[in-house]
Design a protein around this motif. Structure first.
Motif, PDB file in Angstrom:
ATOM      1  N   ALA A   1      42.961  24.292  28.102  1.00  0.00           N
ATOM      2  CA  ALA A   1      42.734  23.401  29.242  1.00  0.00           C
ATOM      3  C   ALA A   1      44.063  23.048  29.904  1.00  0.00           C
ATOM      4  O   ALA A   1      45.118  23.056  29.261  1.00  0.00           O
ATOM      5  CB  ALA A   1      42.023  22.130  28.790  1.00  0.00           C
ATOM      6  N   ASP A   2      43.995  22.734  31.206  1.00  0.00           N
ATOM      7  CA  ASP A   2      45.203  22.284  31.889  1.00  0.00           C
ATOM      8  C   ASP A   2      45.515  20.855  31.445  1.00  0.00           C
ATOM      9  O   ASP A   2      44.683  20.187  30.826  1.00  0.00           O
ATOM     10  CB  ASP A   2      45.032  22.374  33.409  1.00  0.00           C
ATOM     11  CG  ASP A   2      43.968  21.426  33.931  1.00  0.00           C
ATOM     12  OD1 ASP A   2      44.169  20.199  33.831  1.00  0.00           O
ATOM     13  OD2 ASP A   2      42.937  21.902  34.446  1.00  0.00           O
ATOM     14  N   PRO A   3      46.723  20.371  31.737  1.00  0.00           N
ATOM     15  CA  PRO A   3      47.146  19.069  31.213  1.00  0.00           C
ATOM     16  C   PRO A   3      46.258  17.894  31.596  1.00  0.00           C
ATOM     17  O   PRO A   3      46.246  16.871  30.902  1.00  0.00           O
ATOM     18  CB  PRO A   3      48.557  18.903  31.800  1.00  0.00           C
ATOM     19  CG  PRO A   3      49.038  20.301  32.037  1.00  0.00           C
ATOM     20  CD  PRO A   3      47.821  21.062  32.444  1.00  0.00           C
ATOM     21  N   THR A   4      45.512  18.007  32.697  1.00  0.00           N
ATOM     22  CA  THR A   4      44.684  16.876  33.122  1.00  0.00           C
ATOM     23  C   THR A   4      43.451  16.687  32.250  1.00  0.00           C
ATOM     24  O   THR A   4      42.746  15.685  32.393  1.00  0.00           O
ATOM     25  CB  THR A   4      44.231  17.039  34.589  1.00  0.00           C
ATOM     26  OG1 THR A   4      43.383  18.191  34.695  1.00  0.00           O
ATOM     27  CG2 THR A   4      45.428  17.186  35.512  1.00  0.00           C
TER      28      THR A   4
ATOM     29  N   SER B   1      38.570  21.396  26.392  1.00  0.00           N
ATOM     30  CA  SER B   1      39.565  20.324  26.336  1.00  0.00           C
ATOM     31  C   SER B   1      40.088  20.057  24.937  1.00  0.00           C
ATOM     32  O   SER B   1      41.160  19.467  24.781  1.00  0.00           O
ATOM     33  CB  SER B   1      38.960  19.025  26.906  1.00  0.00           C
ATOM     34  OG  SER B   1      38.587  19.195  28.255  1.00  0.00           O
TER      35      SER B   1
ATOM     36  N   ASP C   1      43.500  18.122  28.684  1.00  0.00           N
ATOM     37  CA  ASP C   1      43.845  18.626  27.355  1.00  0.00           C
ATOM     38  C   ASP C   1      44.008  17.456  26.377  1.00  0.00           C
ATOM     39  O   ASP C   1      44.940  16.662  26.494  1.00  0.00           O
ATOM     40  CB  ASP C   1      45.153  19.425  27.432  1.00  0.00           C
ATOM     41  CG  ASP C   1      45.527  20.054  26.099  1.00  0.00           C
ATOM     42  OD1 ASP C   1      44.804  19.830  25.105  1.00  0.00           O
ATOM     43  OD2 ASP C   1      46.541  20.775  26.048  1.00  0.00           O
TER      44      ASP C   1
ATOM     45  N   ARG D   1      38.949  17.021  35.837  1.00  0.00           N
ATOM     46  CA  ARG D   1      40.315  16.545  35.547  1.00  0.00           C
ATOM     47  C   ARG D   1      40.174  15.224  34.786  1.00  0.00           C
ATOM     48  O   ARG D   1      40.407  14.143  35.331  1.00  0.00           O
ATOM     49  CB  ARG D   1      41.120  16.366  36.850  1.00  0.00           C
ATOM     50  CG  ARG D   1      41.229  17.650  37.651  1.00  0.00           C
ATOM     51  CD  ARG D   1      42.195  17.541  38.823  1.00  0.00           C
ATOM     52  NE  ARG D   1      41.838  16.552  39.799  1.00  0.00           N
ATOM     53  CZ  ARG D   1      40.887  16.678  40.726  1.00  0.00           C
ATOM     54  NH1 ARG D   1      40.170  17.794  40.772  1.00  0.00           N
ATOM     55  NH2 ARG D   1      40.638  15.727  41.612  1.00  0.00           N
TER      56      ARG D   1
END
Length: 408
Positions: A286-289, A280, A291, A244
């Motif tokens: 990728a998830d927002p944490t 990323s 990206d 993350r």
């Protein structure tokens, strides 16, 4: 089940019934299948007989070896013992031949005892003979689970090695279930038991960071111990950044010392690049944490761009074109080139040669490390494909980097 049972992961109070037909198995009697044996009920129903306990204890004692099925039945049964029969059941355990076989069962019994009266269970555990450790363990862990304040008063009055182990066991369980409550316990003992609280602080913080990294970071930052705080924030930042990324950097930013904060951010983005840099930088992957596909964050320094790129090359050597798209100016593009070069000397030679072509001589003039790396790169490429190496070198413009490679 009791707090002690939960802390050990004993989640099944009644084991699943067996499908086997075995005349020597007690499961038929326990289920009342033949109408003659005792029937095992839930604790609220209190279907319980001492004869049933004695039969199971005797059979397990005669086994003379660990039997997971028999142990599971007895563990379950310990949490069904009515208050008025606790002492009698404990006497049965004391009369067994092999104490080692019954250690976990004794601990479970005292966990049950503490659910009725934690203080009484704790007092009785002090005189528990060969089961002293297990009895005190079961009573104390359950007491902590039910009334941490009262239990801590007892622990802090006798800061023994055993009490440290019981507290650690409880906190391992509690920081998975309720990390804020676990953190409150560590804060409570910080001044009274500092030699234990420091490493418990690290344990709870690192565990908490797996589920709520930002909350764990805020708690770490609240510590009055500046050195411990900075080291732990740096460590947690790197761990969190691996999965993350942006949260890991947010934790790095909690470090007050500018130099330590800069170092922590550098390490965090590097490990972020190693573990998930390739995903990323691609939109939608990728998830927002983590990206950053819209471009390198505005607060990133050139060193951080280079560090992230260097890390990304470890597992994503083909990602240079995507990394270059993230650069917002010539300085960032140069940081991508230099980071990719230093991180990709063992990857595809054609990728590395493109990077070398785009890095000016000034970079190699200033960095002895870069000069050595350039020499290593051309030497290794020559070993695997001397013809391609010679052809490529013949097309390079005169200058320092070309002289270095031709000398090699």
């Amino acid at each position: 089940a009791g707090g002690f049972a939960l802390s050990l992961g004993w989640t099944a109070i009644n084991p699943a019934p067996s499908n086997r037909s075995d005349k020597n198995d007690l499961s038929a009697q326990e289920n009342g299948a033949d109408g003659s044996g005792p029937k095992l009920h839930e604790r609220g129903d209190r279907g319980f007989t001492l004869e049933m306990v004695q039969e199971l204890v005797t059979r397990y004692d005669l086994t003379k070896e660990t039997d997971p099925m028999q142990e599971s039945r007895l563990l379950s049964l310990m949490f069904l013992v009515p208050e008025e029969h606790l002492e009698e059941v404990f006497q049965m355990l004391l009369e067994t031949d092999d104490a080692g076989t019954f250690e976990s069962i004794a601990a479970a019994l005292f966990g049950c005892w503490a659910e009725f009266d934690a203080e009484a269970a704790h007092d009785r555990a002090q005189e528990a003979g060969r089961f002293s450790y297990q009895a005190r363990q079961g009573a104390m862990v359950t007491w902590l689970n039910q009334d941490a304040e009262a239990a801590l008063d007892v622990l802090l009055a006798d800061k023994s090695r055993d009490h440290e182990r019981f507290l650690t066991q409880y906190l391992r369980y509690e920081c998975e279930r309720d990390p804020r409550a676990a953190a409150a316990v560590v804060d409570r003992i910080a001044e009274a038991w500092p030699e234990v609280s420091d490493w418990l602080f690290r344990m709870v913080a690192e565990t908490w960071s797996h589920t709520d990294a930002l909350a764990a970071g805020d708690w770490i930052a609240s510590s009055p111990d500046g050195e411990l705080k900075s080291k732990l924030l740096s460590k947690v930042a790197v761990t969190v950044a691996k999965t993350r990324g942006l949260e890991g950097l947010a934790i790095s930013d909690l470090i007050t010392d500018p130099d330590l904060r800069s170092k922590a951010r550098f390490e965090a983005v590097h490990w972020w690049g190693i573990t998930s840099g390739g995903e990323s930088i691609v939109p939608g992957m990728a998830d927002p944490t983590r990206d950053i596909s819209a471009g390198f964050p505005s607060e990133w320094t050139l060193n951080e761009v280079r560090s992230f790129t260097h890390g990304t090359m470890v597992n994503y050597p083909g990602a240079v074109p995507e990394l270059l798209k993230l650069a917002k100016n010539d300085e960032q593009r140069m940081s991508v080139y230099t980071g990719a070069f230093t991180g990709s000397t063992h990857s595809d030679p054609s990728t590395t040669s493109m990077l070398v072509e785009n890095i000016p001589d000034d970079y190699f003039q200033k960095s002895g490390y870069a000069r050595n790396l350039l020499g290593h790169y051309i030497r290794e490429w020559q070993k695997t494909d001397p013809g391609a190496t010679k052809d490529w070198l013949s097309r390079q413009q005169p200058g320092l980097k070309t002289d270095i490679m031709r000398d090699v």
